[in-house]
Motif scaffolding. Structure first.
Motif, PDB file in Angstrom:
ATOM      1  N   VAL A   1       0.852  -1.184   0.000  1.00 47.36           N
ATOM      2  CA  VAL A   1       0.000   0.000   0.000  1.00 47.36           C
ATOM      3  C   VAL A   1       0.894   1.242   0.000  1.00 47.36           C
ATOM      4  O   VAL A   1       1.776   1.380   0.848  1.00 47.36           O
ATOM      5  CB  VAL A   1      -0.932   0.024   1.240  1.00 47.36           C
ATOM      6  N   VAL A   2       0.647   2.127  -0.966  1.00 50.54           N
ATOM      7  CA  VAL A   2       1.446   3.356  -1.081  1.00 50.54           C
ATOM      8  C   VAL A   2       0.500   4.548  -0.937  1.00 50.54           C
ATOM      9  O   VAL A   2      -0.154   4.952  -1.907  1.00 50.54           O
ATOM     10  CB  VAL A   2       2.190   3.434  -2.434  1.00 50.54           C
ATOM     11  N   PRO A   3       0.385   5.112   0.264  1.00 48.97           N
ATOM     12  CA  PRO A   3      -0.493   6.275   0.440  1.00 48.97           C
ATOM     13  C   PRO A   3       0.176   7.548  -0.089  1.00 48.97           C
ATOM     14  O   PRO A   3       1.400   7.699  -0.006  1.00 48.97           O
ATOM     15  CB  PRO A   3      -0.674   6.354   1.952  1.00 48.97           C
ATOM     16  N   GLU A   4      -0.636   8.421  -0.615  1.00 52.32           N
ATOM     17  CA  GLU A   4      -0.131   9.734  -1.030  1.00 52.32           C
ATOM     18  C   GLU A   4      -0.113  10.626   0.200  1.00 52.32           C
ATOM     19  O   GLU A   4      -1.156  10.889   0.803  1.00 52.32           O
ATOM     20  CB  GLU A   4      -1.029  10.320  -2.117  1.00 52.32           C
ATOM     21  N   LEU A   5       1.076  11.062   0.582  1.00 49.29           N
ATOM     22  CA  LEU A   5       1.189  11.901   1.780  1.00 49.29           C
ATOM     23  C   LEU A   5       0.633  13.299   1.479  1.00 49.29           C
ATOM     24  O   LEU A   5       0.891  13.856   0.414  1.00 49.29           O
ATOM     25  CB  LEU A   5       2.651  11.992   2.230  1.00 49.29           C
ATOM     26  N   PRO A   6      -0.099  13.885   2.438  1.00 47.31           N
ATOM     27  CA  PRO A   6      -0.743  15.189   2.212  1.00 47.31           C
ATOM     28  C   PRO A   6       0.240  16.349   2.381  1.00 47.31           C
ATOM     29  O   PRO A   6       0.037  17.243   3.217  1.00 47.31           O
ATOM     30  CB  PRO A   6      -1.842  15.205   3.273  1.00 47.31           C
ATOM     31  N   LEU A   7       1.298  16.335   1.576  1.00 44.64           N
ATOM     32  CA  LEU A   7       2.375  17.306   1.755  1.00 44.64           C
ATOM     33  C   LEU A   7       1.898  18.742   1.606  1.00 44.64           C
ATOM     34  O   LEU A   7       2.395  19.650   2.273  1.00 44.64           O
ATOM     35  CB  LEU A   7       3.487  17.038   0.734  1.00 44.64           C
ATOM     36  N   TYR A   8       0.932  18.957   0.719  1.00 44.01           N
ATOM     37  CA  TYR A   8       0.535  20.328   0.381  1.00 44.01           C
ATOM     38  C   TYR A   8      -0.850  20.704   0.890  1.00 44.01           C
ATOM     39  O   TYR A   8      -1.332  21.804   0.630  1.00 44.01           O
ATOM     40  CB  TYR A   8       0.582  20.525  -1.142  1.00 44.01           C
ATOM     41  N   THR A   9      -1.501  19.806   1.606  1.00 48.35           N
ATOM     42  CA  THR A   9      -2.871  20.087   2.042  1.00 48.35           C
ATOM     43  C   THR A   9      -2.999  20.271   3.552  1.00 48.35           C
ATOM     44  O   THR A   9      -4.075  20.600   4.042  1.00 48.35           O
ATOM     45  CB  THR A   9      -3.821  18.956   1.589  1.00 48.35           C
TER      46      THR A   9
ATOM     47  N   LEU B   1      -0.595  25.226   7.230  1.00 53.51           N
ATOM     48  CA  LEU B   1       0.826  25.592   7.325  1.00 53.51           C
ATOM     49  C   LEU B   1       1.356  25.464   8.759  1.00 53.51           C
ATOM     50  O   LEU B   1       2.477  24.986   8.967  1.00 53.51           O
ATOM     51  CB  LEU B   1       1.044  27.015   6.808  1.00 53.51           C
ATOM     52  N   LEU B   2       0.542  25.860   9.737  1.00 54.77           N
ATOM     53  CA  LEU B   2       0.999  25.832  11.134  1.00 54.77           C
ATOM     54  C   LEU B   2       1.254  24.416  11.640  1.00 54.77           C
ATOM     55  O   LEU B   2       1.987  24.217  12.603  1.00 54.77           O
ATOM     56  CB  LEU B   2      -0.006  26.542  12.048  1.00 54.77           C
ATOM     57  N   THR B   3       0.632  23.425  10.997  1.00 50.08           N
ATOM     58  CA  THR B   3       0.830  22.037  11.441  1.00 50.08           C
ATOM     59  C   THR B   3       1.541  21.200  10.372  1.00 50.08           C
ATOM     60  O   THR B   3       1.511  19.975  10.427  1.00 50.08           O
ATOM     61  CB  THR B   3      -0.520  21.379  11.791  1.00 50.08           C
TER      62      THR B   3
ATOM     63  N   LEU C   1       2.508  14.264   9.669  1.00 51.92           N
ATOM     64  CA  LEU C   1       2.487  13.183   8.679  1.00 51.92           C
ATOM     65  C   LEU C   1       2.453  11.812   9.357  1.00 51.92           C
ATOM     66  O   LEU C   1       1.758  10.902   8.905  1.00 51.92           O
ATOM     67  CB  LEU C   1       3.702  13.290   7.753  1.00 51.92           C
ATOM     68  N   ALA C   2       3.184  11.657  10.453  1.00 54.90           N
ATOM     69  CA  ALA C   2       3.164  10.387  11.194  1.00 54.90           C
ATOM     70  C   ALA C   2       1.765  10.115  11.753  1.00 54.90           C
ATOM     71  O   ALA C   2       1.274   8.978  11.724  1.00 54.90           O
ATOM     72  CB  ALA C   2       4.190  10.415  12.318  1.00 54.90           C
TER      73      ALA C   2
ATOM     74  N   LYS D   1      12.299  22.122   6.756  1.00 53.88           N
ATOM     75  CA  LYS D   1      12.785  22.676   8.021  1.00 53.88           C
ATOM     76  C   LYS D   1      12.349  21.820   9.201  1.00 53.88           C
ATOM     77  O   LYS D   1      13.100  21.635  10.165  1.00 53.88           O
ATOM     78  CB  LYS D   1      12.295  24.121   8.178  1.00 53.88           C
ATOM     79  N   SER D   2      11.131  21.281   9.138  1.00 52.51           N
ATOM     80  CA  SER D   2      10.649  20.395  10.193  1.00 52.51           C
ATOM     81  C   SER D   2      11.521  19.150  10.288  1.00 52.51           C
ATOM     82  O   SER D   2      11.860  18.687  11.384  1.00 52.51           O
ATOM     83  CB  SER D   2       9.192  19.989   9.922  1.00 52.51           C
ATOM     84  N   ALA D   3      11.914  18.608   9.128  1.00 51.68           N
ATOM     85  CA  ALA D   3      12.760  17.410   9.119  1.00 51.68           C
ATOM     86  C   ALA D   3      14.114  17.693   9.751  1.00 51.68           C
ATOM     87  O   ALA D   3      14.664  16.865  10.492  1.00 51.68           O
ATOM     88  CB  ALA D   3      12.934  16.915   7.685  1.00 51.68           C
TER      89      ALA D   3
END
Length: 254
Positions: A49-57, A60-62, A68-69, A176-178
């Motif tokens: 299973v390969v979920p699409e991570l909601p990188l852009y949705t 911004l504050l979270t 993502l985890a 930056k979070s990473a």
């Protein structure tokens, strides 16, 4: 990728095969297609299973690795998976690491390839830079040992994301979070069986990063792929699959 992308509520994902779920997490500039050979090979024995991570949705504050985890935990609950194998590249590896720290009881095995979490150099040289196609092309080519792997389609996708101001802001926030979310102090407490598959020529998360992961994680094995950059599953998919398949069999994870 030829597999159908399923869209259910807020989740978009690819799913192939039956058996123990193998959850595959893509990187910041990656996508579902990065794992085409992994899906094809392992879906014969696992439910890949390969979920699409909601990188852009994300708001911004979270926008962060931790959000993502938590998203992955919501997805796993939605799919009613009890225990999973987690495989992550780059930022996806970092998300997998943090998920494993938060929910170790859910993870049978963790596979990291070119993972952030300790160090990554993507933010050097002002990356990413808007509007400069040649610069983006060069950065994409640097991800691989063989620059030809950075096809025009890959470069165009990254360029499109970088050219979108809202996506660029989220990309920078996640990068930056990473960097902020260094996991060096957490790793010695994480006993989940872990397979590190690393390109010897990775300049984004260099070989010394893999060696530090191996040193800090109590139950980790490190495997090298020569003439290989930051995305071994794309650059040397057959070798990557062989290493991972042998490791899973030796660990009895099926």
């Amino acid at each position: 990728m030829t597999a159908e992308v399923k869209k259910e509520g807020k989740f978009s994902y690819i799913e192939q095969g039956e058996g123990t779920p193998m959850l595959v997490l893509h990187g910041l500039m990656g996508g579902l297609s990065n794992f085409e050979e992994v899906v094809s090979f392992f879906s014969k024995k696992y439910k890949v299973v390969v979920p699409e991570l909601p990188l852009y949705t994300m708001p911004l504050l979270t926008t962060s690795v931790k959000t993502l985890a938590k998203y992955i935990q919501k997805f796993i609950k939605y799919k009613k998976f009890e225990k999973v194998v987690l495989l992550g590249n780059s930022l996806g590896g970092h998300v997998g690491l943090l998920y494993t720290k938060l929910f170790p009881q859910n993870v049978l095995g963790l596979i990291l390839t070119g993972s952030s979490g300790l160090y990554e150099s993507a933010m050097s040289e002002g990356y990413p830079r808007r509007g400069d196609y040649d610069f983006i092309k060069k950065k994409c080519e640097e991800v691989f040992y063989d620059p030809a792997v950075a096809t025009k389609e890959i470069v165009d996708d990254v360029f499109a994301s970088i050219s979108d101001r809202a996506k660029l802001i989220k990309t920078l926030a996640l990068a930056k979070s990473a960097i902020r979310h260094n996991m060096a102090k957490d790793l010695p407490k994480m006993t989940t069986p872990t397979c590190l598959i690393w390109g010897k020529n990775d300049i984004v998360t260099p070989p010394k990063v893999a060696e530090e992961f191996q040193e800090l994680l109590p139950n980790a094995e490190l495997h090298w792929i020569d003439q290989c950059g930051h995305a071994p599953m794309m650059e040397h998919p057959q070798k990557f699959n062989e290493i991972l398949n042998t490791w899973l069999e030796e660990k009895g994870i099926s």
